[in-house]
Design an enzyme around this catalytic site. Structure first.
Site, PDB file in Angstrom:
ATOM      1  N   GLU A 137     -11.168 -53.773   7.038  1.00 33.10           N
ATOM      2  CA  GLU A 137     -10.792 -53.600   8.434  1.00 33.10           C
ATOM      3  C   GLU A 137     -10.841 -54.947   9.161  1.00 33.10           C
ATOM      4  O   GLU A 137     -11.871 -55.615   9.134  1.00 33.10           O
ATOM      5  CB  GLU A 137     -11.752 -52.601   9.108  1.00 33.10           C
ATOM      6  CG  GLU A 137     -11.588 -51.186   8.564  1.00 33.10           C
ATOM      7  CD  GLU A 137     -12.837 -50.334   8.715  1.00 33.10           C
ATOM      8  OE1 GLU A 137     -13.735 -50.681   9.503  1.00 33.10           O
ATOM      9  OE2 GLU A 137     -12.913 -49.298   8.016  1.00 33.10           O
ATOM     10  N   GLU A 168     -13.311 -46.273   5.259  1.00 32.92           N
ATOM     11  CA  GLU A 168     -14.130 -46.860   4.199  1.00 32.92           C
ATOM     12  C   GLU A 168     -13.900 -46.144   2.877  1.00 32.92           C
ATOM     13  O   GLU A 168     -13.953 -46.760   1.809  1.00 32.92           O
ATOM     14  CB  GLU A 168     -15.604 -46.835   4.591  1.00 32.92           C
ATOM     15  CG  GLU A 168     -15.952 -47.756   5.757  1.00 32.92           C
ATOM     16  CD  GLU A 168     -15.465 -47.251   7.103  1.00 32.92           C
ATOM     17  OE1 GLU A 168     -15.151 -46.045   7.210  1.00 32.92           O
ATOM     18  OE2 GLU A 168     -15.384 -48.042   8.057  1.00 32.92           O
ATOM     19  N   HIS A 221     -25.757 -51.021  13.699  1.00 30.73           N
ATOM     20  CA  HIS A 221     -25.325 -52.376  13.356  1.00 30.73           C
ATOM     21  C   HIS A 221     -26.480 -53.205  12.814  1.00 30.73           C
ATOM     22  O   HIS A 221     -26.456 -54.425  12.893  1.00 30.73           O
ATOM     23  CB  HIS A 221     -24.735 -53.075  14.590  1.00 30.73           C
ATOM     24  CG  HIS A 221     -23.504 -52.411  15.114  1.00 30.73           C
ATOM     25  ND1 HIS A 221     -23.540 -51.397  16.031  1.00 30.73           N
ATOM     26  CD2 HIS A 221     -22.197 -52.604  14.823  1.00 30.73           C
ATOM     27  CE1 HIS A 221     -22.308 -50.994  16.293  1.00 30.73           C
ATOM     28  NE2 HIS A 221     -21.473 -51.705  15.583  1.00 30.73           N
TER      29      HIS A 221
HETATM   30  C1  LIG Z   1     -17.170 -45.861  10.175  1.00 27.78           C
HETATM   31  C2  LIG Z   1     -16.960 -47.115  10.962  1.00 27.78           C
HETATM   32  N1  LIG Z   1     -16.257 -48.122  10.413  1.00 27.78           N
HETATM   33  C3  LIG Z   1     -16.073 -49.281  11.079  1.00 27.78           C
HETATM   34  C4  LIG Z   1     -16.592 -49.441  12.331  1.00 27.78           C
HETATM   35  C5  LIG Z   1     -16.422 -50.752  13.075  1.00 27.78           C
HETATM   36  N2  LIG Z   1     -15.524 -50.560  14.234  1.00 27.78           N
HETATM   37  C6  LIG Z   1     -16.036 -50.371  15.474  1.00 27.78           C
HETATM   38  S1  LIG Z   1     -14.846 -50.041  16.569  1.00 27.78           S
HETATM   39  C7  LIG Z   1     -13.617 -50.137  15.428  1.00 27.78           C
HETATM   40  C8  LIG Z   1     -12.209 -49.884  15.838  1.00 27.78           C
HETATM   41  C9  LIG Z   1     -12.035 -48.521  16.450  1.00 27.78           C
HETATM   42  O1  LIG Z   1     -10.747 -48.350  16.907  1.00 27.78           O
HETATM   43  P1  LIG Z   1     -10.247 -47.011  17.575  1.00 27.78           P
HETATM   44  O2  LIG Z   1     -10.729 -45.829  16.818  1.00 27.78           O
HETATM   45  O3  LIG Z   1      -8.786 -47.126  17.752  1.00 27.78           O
HETATM   46  O4  LIG Z   1     -10.981 -46.983  18.983  1.00 27.78           O
HETATM   47  P2  LIG Z   1     -10.947 -48.078  20.146  1.00 27.78           P
HETATM   48  O5  LIG Z   1     -12.172 -48.923  19.957  1.00 27.78           O
HETATM   49  O6  LIG Z   1      -9.682 -48.842  20.030  1.00 27.78           O
HETATM   50  O7  LIG Z   1     -11.032 -47.335  21.437  1.00 27.78           O
HETATM   51  C10 LIG Z   1     -14.162 -50.458  14.183  1.00 27.78           C
HETATM   52  C11 LIG Z   1     -13.370 -50.677  12.963  1.00 27.78           C
HETATM   53  C12 LIG Z   1     -17.319 -48.363  12.882  1.00 27.78           C
HETATM   54  N3  LIG Z   1     -17.848 -48.450  14.111  1.00 27.78           N
HETATM   55  N4  LIG Z   1     -17.479 -47.216  12.186  1.00 27.78           N
END
Ligand SMILES: Cc1ncc(C[n+]2csc(CCOP(=O)(O)OP(=O)(O)O)c2C)c(N)n1
Lengths: 343, 372
Positions: free
Chosen positions: A48, A79, A148
């Protein structure tokens, strides 16, 4: 594969220091990945946000620009798909180095790791292998709260078929990552995120590997063995320094790799010093140091002058506000050492 | 008319704030003003909290600027305090909109003693039992299966509540998302799945996230209706949410609603350089030009409800002072004591935690230098 260090040898990039460069742990990771991409076309890097952005910690910064988006690419936010796809690619002959953005988020990919990656070689009678690396930032000290900051390595140590690695220096990060990528088994490569920029050191410019399963003796000593790995190592060294001030000679061992782990170095050291303090930041119940303690008492019981003592994270979810109290800092390590020394 | 699987997102207001042909607005002038105020609170909350972040008084922030219409439309479309919400970290706008007090939200963002989550989570993870907003989890999409389960329980218990489950576009790639939506679907559970499609998941654009032409279209695979709304039109979002939740109260099963919007700021403070590394200034500019608050203001002006510069300034000042006093209260309340680290792990304190607590206590007492 050649190791540049023997087990139990005090580890410093000595002869190659002339051609070394000082870098941070995360820079060493980037350089190692760059080297693998450059030297082996089978290596692909994905996860990611690893592409244009270069990962949230910038571990893959610049690599997509250099190697193209066929070799370094972003994936959908899954994942399970990342780990599972890595398995498929590996079986077909690639050498995936996949990033999971935080170790706390491997959960959705756990089944792919435990049921596919870890077992394919075994269940196929050795017909199929899964040479892949899952890199992931882990550990606390960054004010991230439980999602985290966790140190979930024990889950993976408990899964036969996976190798589990956690460096604490730039030198080891690069050397171990190369070894992981060139090996034929799936490797969980945990990167202590609080050391990403805090740990700096000399890294040779030429290719070298650090063999998995060899501990490093960071400091030789005769009174007590302080054993740790990953993010706690700077604090273990600080504790050793504090003990030295009190006239105590501590031997400091960095396990570097948990599965496999270097029993010889640990047992030799504890047999010599008679005392062991085991330091890790993951919750205590079922953490990896429980295994080390068990082996120590099984193998060198007669040499022990005091009980083996663990300094660990607490059996609570990793808290946000008490971030620093949760981690075993030098004071807790020193106290444990004093307890062993005065037993 | 709200239709499933439309070609274009449903809207009541055109981008210039004029009423769409054939559309009618049911909100009273007072309600329109409340919507405007709510959205302004979300916008100013972002501004103030980013300032606090820069001052080092908090450690993490994820803006909702640009998404105010989606979040306030949702909050004002449900029965606040009655329906349950499984939201995600970016949903402070929904929390504010359903009446979670600013003081609670600020306390959470500062890890203060008065945080209802007791300083356990990093900033930006709202949660309020009294408003039925389940404390958010950072793990993307893992609220989706529990939301399905909660809706199943609501049906089982014969309540007229519904569950609202929100997530970003990125979340729709996770296995949990598919598992949860499918679970709700086969059980006819009254769960309103809402995608706040802000078009980016950190640095991953939605077209790299999915090859589906839209998010709502995915509903087809689960045999449930998919709706598509302009997420920068607060009136359309509110109307869609209230229509769909009414349907579910009357016995309807789950639906998927996609609100097409845009995150104008960075994903969080960790990628404040978004425009340098992964997205173009022009794109951001074009969406800044589609500001949901301005759209509502224009519509209100056309109805003789103009918000004058003075009134706007007074409102902003009012909001800022609310936030300031919330910050002051939170900071005065201090931070949760180390002792509470051991509470809430279980309902009671098991013996091993008692042991660890005693050790730490002895150490804390022995060396006032703490554990470092
Ligand atoms: C299971 C998981 N994988 C990776 C992350 C790291 N991460 C935090 S926010 C994010 C992007 C989320 O995007 P979206 O679902 O479109 O929501 P937005 O933040 O754009 O509102 C990622 C990859 C996480 N929090 N949880």
């Amino acid at each position: 594969m050649t190791a540049t260090q023997e087990p139990g040898v005090r580890q410093q990039p000595s002869s190659s220091a002339a051609t070394g460069v000082t870098m941070t742990l995360i820079q060493a990771v980037t350089e190692a990945i760059r080297g693998e991409l450059a030297s082996d076309e089978r290596v692909v890097v994905f996860g990611e946000d690893v592409g244009a952005r270069g990962g949230v910690f910038l571990a893959t910064a610049g690599l997509q620009a250099e190697f193209g988006s066929k070799r370094v690419f972003d994936t959908p936010l899954s994942e399970a798909a990342i780990v599972g796809a890595a398995v498929g690619m590996a079986v077909r002959g690639l050498r995936p180095i996949a990033e999971i953005q935080f170790a706390d988020y491997i959960g959705p990919g756990f089944d792919q790791l435990a049921s596919q990656a870890a077992k394919l070689r075994y269940r196929s009678g050795g017909q199929f292998t899964c040479p892949l690396v899952i890199r992931t930032p882990s550990g606390g000290g960054v004010k991230g709260g439980h999602h985290h900051s966790q140190s979930p390595e024990a889950y993976y140590c408990h899964t036969p078929g996976l190798k589990v690695v956690m460096p604490s220096t730039p030198y080891d990060a690069a050397g171990l990552l190369r070894a992981a990528s060139r090996g034929d088994d799936p490797v969980m490569f945990f990167e202590p995120k609080r050391l990403y920029r805090a740990a700096k050191g000399e890294v040779p410019t030429e290719d070298y590997v650090v063999e998995l399963g060899k501990a490093a003796i960071r400091q030789e000593g005769s009174d007590i063995s302080l054993i740790g790995y990953g993010g706690v190592m700077p604090d273990v060294l600080k504790a050793a320094e504090a003990l030295a001030g009190e006239g105590v000679s501590a031997e400091v061992i960095d396990l570097r790799s948990l599965v496999p782990w270097d029993r010889d170095t640990v047992l030799t050291s504890v047999a010599k010093t008679g005392r062991a303090v085991l330091v890790s930041e993951s919750p205590r119940i079922g953490n990896f140091m429980g295994e080390v303690a068990s082996v120590v008492q099984e193998e060198v019981f007669d040499s022990l002058l005091a009980p083996v003592i663990q300094v660990a994270g607490f059996d609570t979810p990793y808290p946000y506000v008490q971030d620093r109290i949760y981690l075993p800092g030098p004071t807790r390590i020193v106290r444990a050492a004093v307890k062993a020394l005065t037993y | 008319m709200l239709e499933a699987f439309p070609a274009e997102p449903y809207r009541l207001l055109a981008e210039d704030g004029t009423l769409m042909a054939g559309a009618s607005v049911t909100q009273s002038p007072a309600q329109l003003r409340e919507l405007w105020q709510d959205m302004t609170v979300v916008r100013e909350f972002d501004r103030k909290l980013i300032t606090l972040l820069r001052q080092g008084r908090t450690t993490f922030y994820a803006q909702a600027s640009g998404m105010e219409a989606t979040q306030i439309g949702i909050a004002r479309g449900i029965r606040a305090g009655h329906d349950w919400i499984w939201g995600y970290y970016r949903d402070h706008g929904i929390a504010l909109g359903i009446g979670v007090p600013i003081e609670e939200l600020v306390a959470q963002m500062l890890g203060a003693n008065t945080d209802p989550n007791r300083g356990r989570q990093m900033p930006h993870h709202p949660g309020s039992r009294s408003r039925r907003f389940v404390s958010s989890s950072s793990s993307i999409a893992n609220q989706v299966p529990p939301a399905a389960g909660m809706a199943m329980a609501q049906r089982y218990l014969g309540t007229d509540e519904v569950t609202i489950c929100t997530f970003g576009d990125g979340a729709t790639s996770e296995g949990d998302w598919h598992a949860g939506v499918n679970m709700a679907a086969v059980n006819d559970a009254p769960c309103l799945f809402i995608c706040e499609n802000n078009q980016w998941a950190i640095s991953t654009a939605v077209h790299h996230q999915t090859r589906s032409e839209s998010i709502h279209i995915k509903a087809r695979a689960y045999g449930i209706p998919g709706y598509y709304v302009d997420g920068n039109d607060v009136l359309a979002v509110q109307q869609a949410v209230s229509t769909l939740t009414d349907q579910m109260r009357a016995g309807g099963g789950p639906v998927l609603l996609e609100c097409l919007t845009y995150r104008v700021g960075s994903h969080s403070n960790a990628d404040a350089d978004a425009e340098k590394t992964y997205r173009s200034r022009d794109e951001v500019k074009s969406w800044t030009g589609r500001d949901p608050i301005v759209r509502l203001e224009r519509f209100m002006a056309s109805q003789g409800l103009e918000i004058g510069a003075e009134e706007r300034a007074a409102e902003v000042t009012r909001i800022h002072s609310l936030i300031d006093s919330a910050v002051q209260k939170a900071e005065e309340s201090g931070q949760p004591d180390w002792r509470i680290m051991f509470e809430d792990v279980y309902g009671d304190l098991p013996v091993h935690l008692r042991w660890q607590y005693d050790h730490l206590r002895a150490e804390q007492l022995a060396g006032q230098e703490g554990t470092r």
